[in-house]
Design a protein around this motif. Sequence first.
Motif, PDB file in Angstrom:
ATOM      1  N   LYS A  12     -18.272  33.084 136.922  1.00  0.00           N
ATOM      2  CA  LYS A  12     -17.954  33.481 135.547  1.00  0.00           C
ATOM      3  C   LYS A  12     -16.450  33.679 135.383  1.00  0.00           C
ATOM      4  N   PRO A  13     -15.904  33.339 134.193  1.00  0.00           N
ATOM      5  CA  PRO A  13     -14.492  33.621 133.925  1.00  0.00           C
ATOM      6  C   PRO A  13     -14.202  35.122 133.969  1.00  0.00           C
ATOM      7  N   VAL A  14     -12.950  35.441 134.244  1.00  0.00           N
ATOM      8  CA  VAL A  14     -12.513  36.837 134.332  1.00  0.00           C
ATOM      9  C   VAL A  14     -11.673  37.175 133.104  1.00  0.00           C
ATOM     10  N   LEU A  15     -11.964  38.310 132.499  1.00  0.00           N
ATOM     11  CA  LEU A  15     -11.140  38.821 131.410  1.00  0.00           C
ATOM     12  C   LEU A  15     -10.376  40.019 131.944  1.00  0.00           C
ATOM     13  N   ILE A  16      -9.071  39.990 131.787  1.00  0.00           N
ATOM     14  CA  ILE A  16      -8.218  41.098 132.201  1.00  0.00           C
ATOM     15  C   ILE A  16      -7.844  41.837 130.930  1.00  0.00           C
ATOM     16  N   LEU A  19     -14.663  47.497 124.960  1.00  0.00           N
ATOM     17  CA  LEU A  19     -14.343  46.085 125.225  1.00  0.00           C
ATOM     18  C   LEU A  19     -14.954  45.635 126.548  1.00  0.00           C
ATOM     19  N   ARG A  20     -14.871  46.493 127.554  1.00  0.00           N
ATOM     20  CA  ARG A  20     -15.426  46.158 128.871  1.00  0.00           C
ATOM     21  C   ARG A  20     -16.938  45.922 128.763  1.00  0.00           C
ATOM     22  N   ARG A  21     -17.638  46.836 128.097  1.00  0.00           N
ATOM     23  CA  ARG A  21     -19.095  46.680 127.922  1.00  0.00           C
ATOM     24  C   ARG A  21     -19.428  45.405 127.159  1.00  0.00           C
ATOM     25  N   LEU A  22     -18.702  45.161 126.095  1.00  0.00           N
ATOM     26  CA  LEU A  22     -18.928  43.983 125.265  1.00  0.00           C
ATOM     27  C   LEU A  22     -18.749  42.705 126.076  1.00  0.00           C
ATOM     28  N   ALA A  69     -21.448  39.826 127.400  1.00  0.00           N
ATOM     29  CA  ALA A  69     -21.258  38.420 127.026  1.00  0.00           C
ATOM     30  C   ALA A  69     -21.195  37.514 128.261  1.00  0.00           C
ATOM     31  N   GLY A  70     -21.319  38.106 129.452  1.00  0.00           N
ATOM     32  CA  GLY A  70     -21.397  37.300 130.662  1.00  0.00           C
ATOM     33  C   GLY A  70     -20.097  37.079 131.419  1.00  0.00           C
ATOM     34  N   PHE A  71     -19.056  37.821 131.070  1.00  0.00           N
ATOM     35  CA  PHE A  71     -17.772  37.678 131.762  1.00  0.00           C
ATOM     36  C   PHE A  71     -17.638  38.708 132.876  1.00  0.00           C
ATOM     37  N   ARG A  72     -16.793  38.407 133.846  1.00  0.00           N
ATOM     38  CA  ARG A  72     -16.344  39.433 134.780  1.00  0.00           C
ATOM     39  C   ARG A  72     -15.147  40.092 134.111  1.00  0.00           C
ATOM     40  N   VAL A  73     -14.984  41.399 134.299  1.00  0.00           N
ATOM     41  CA  VAL A  73     -13.933  42.130 133.595  1.00  0.00           C
ATOM     42  C   VAL A  73     -13.109  42.957 134.566  1.00  0.00           C
ATOM     43  N   MET A  74     -11.804  42.855 134.422  1.00  0.00           N
ATOM     44  CA  MET A  74     -10.864  43.754 135.095  1.00  0.00           C
ATOM     45  C   MET A  74     -10.240  44.577 133.977  1.00  0.00           C
ATOM     46  N   ALA A  75     -10.446  45.885 133.984  1.00  0.00           N
ATOM     47  CA  ALA A  75      -9.984  46.748 132.892  1.00  0.00           C
ATOM     48  C   ALA A  75      -8.870  47.671 133.380  1.00  0.00           C
ATOM     49  N   PHE A  76      -7.793  47.742 132.605  1.00  0.00           N
ATOM     50  CA  PHE A  76      -6.624  48.553 132.957  1.00  0.00           C
ATOM     51  C   PHE A  76      -6.181  49.358 131.746  1.00  0.00           C
ATOM     52  N   ASP A  77      -5.709  50.591 131.984  1.00  0.00           N
ATOM     53  CA  ASP A  77      -5.203  51.398 130.873  1.00  0.00           C
ATOM     54  C   ASP A  77      -3.684  51.514 130.898  1.00  0.00           C
ATOM     55  N   PRO A 103      -9.806  46.829 113.301  1.00  0.00           N
ATOM     56  CA  PRO A 103     -10.990  46.512 114.098  1.00  0.00           C
ATOM     57  C   PRO A 103     -11.364  45.043 113.931  1.00  0.00           C
ATOM     58  N   PHE A 104     -11.629  44.354 115.022  1.00  0.00           N
ATOM     59  CA  PHE A 104     -12.034  42.949 114.958  1.00  0.00           C
ATOM     60  C   PHE A 104     -13.510  42.848 115.339  1.00  0.00           C
ATOM     61  N   THR A 105     -14.106  41.721 115.017  1.00  0.00           N
ATOM     62  CA  THR A 105     -15.537  41.544 115.281  1.00  0.00           C
ATOM     63  C   THR A 105     -15.757  40.971 116.682  1.00  0.00           C
ATOM     64  N   ARG A 106     -16.954  41.162 117.168  1.00  0.00           N
ATOM     65  CA  ARG A 106     -17.342  40.584 118.461  1.00  0.00           C
ATOM     66  C   ARG A 106     -17.172  39.060 118.409  1.00  0.00           C
ATOM     67  N   ALA A 107     -17.609  38.464 117.281  1.00  0.00           N
ATOM     68  CA  ALA A 107     -17.524  37.010 117.131  1.00  0.00           C
ATOM     69  C   ALA A 107     -16.077  36.532 117.190  1.00  0.00           C
ATOM     70  N   SER A 108     -15.164  37.229 116.526  1.00  0.00           N
ATOM     71  CA  SER A 108     -13.764  36.786 116.534  1.00  0.00           C
ATOM     72  C   SER A 108     -13.158  36.933 117.932  1.00  0.00           C
ATOM     73  N   LEU A 109     -13.561  37.982 118.656  1.00  0.00           N
ATOM     74  CA  LEU A 109     -13.071  38.144 120.024  1.00  0.00           C
ATOM     75  C   LEU A 109     -13.611  37.041 120.930  1.00  0.00           C
ATOM     76  N   LEU A 110     -14.899  36.744 120.836  1.00  0.00           N
ATOM     77  CA  LEU A 110     -15.483  35.689 121.676  1.00  0.00           C
ATOM     78  C   LEU A 110     -14.877  34.327 121.355  1.00  0.00           C
ATOM     79  N   GLU A 111     -14.601  34.083 120.077  1.00  0.00           N
ATOM     80  CA  GLU A 111     -13.955  32.835 119.673  1.00  0.00           C
ATOM     81  C   GLU A 111     -12.549  32.735 120.282  1.00  0.00           C
ATOM     82  N   ALA A 112     -11.799  33.837 120.234  1.00  0.00           N
ATOM     83  CA  ALA A 112     -10.448  33.861 120.811  1.00  0.00           C
ATOM     84  C   ALA A 112     -10.505  33.657 122.328  1.00  0.00           C
ATOM     85  N   ILE A 113     -11.485  34.265 122.979  1.00  0.00           N
ATOM     86  CA  ILE A 113     -11.624  34.111 124.431  1.00  0.00           C
ATOM     87  C   ILE A 113     -11.942  32.662 124.781  1.00  0.00           C
ATOM     88  N   ALA A 114     -12.847  32.045 124.030  1.00  0.00           N
ATOM     89  CA  ALA A 114     -13.187  30.637 124.275  1.00  0.00           C
ATOM     90  C   ALA A 114     -11.937  29.756 124.133  1.00  0.00           C
TER      91      ALA A 114
END
Length: 124
Positions: free
Chosen positions: A2-6, A18-21, A25-33, A104-115
Amino acid sequence: MKPVLIVVEDDLSVLRALRRLMLSAGFRVMAFDRPRAVLDSELPKSDACLVVDVHLPEMNGVQLCETLVATGCQLPVIMITGHIDPATRELVHRAKAVAVLFKPFTRASLLEAIAAALAAGKHA
């Protein structure tokens, strides 16, 4: 694999959401504050993208991206921000981001941007 989202976001509730979302959606996530934590980490070289808040402690998200580029990181970037003032718009323009999402952005707009970002990363 799976792709990684940082994800880099200093608001912990937004970071957790964002991490949960992204996990759902099937991504691996690296979360940093904090930017320093990102710079101290081993990031993937491909099949990944960055989701970076513009306004962060230590340095802004654009400075973080510029620092990563200077170290050889070529991952595509999605900038997120809750600000739409001229200074923020100028910063975002400097980032050369694949997409900019205003909270606030939508889940759909975030997934579209990630794609789009992951597709751009394959052609880098």
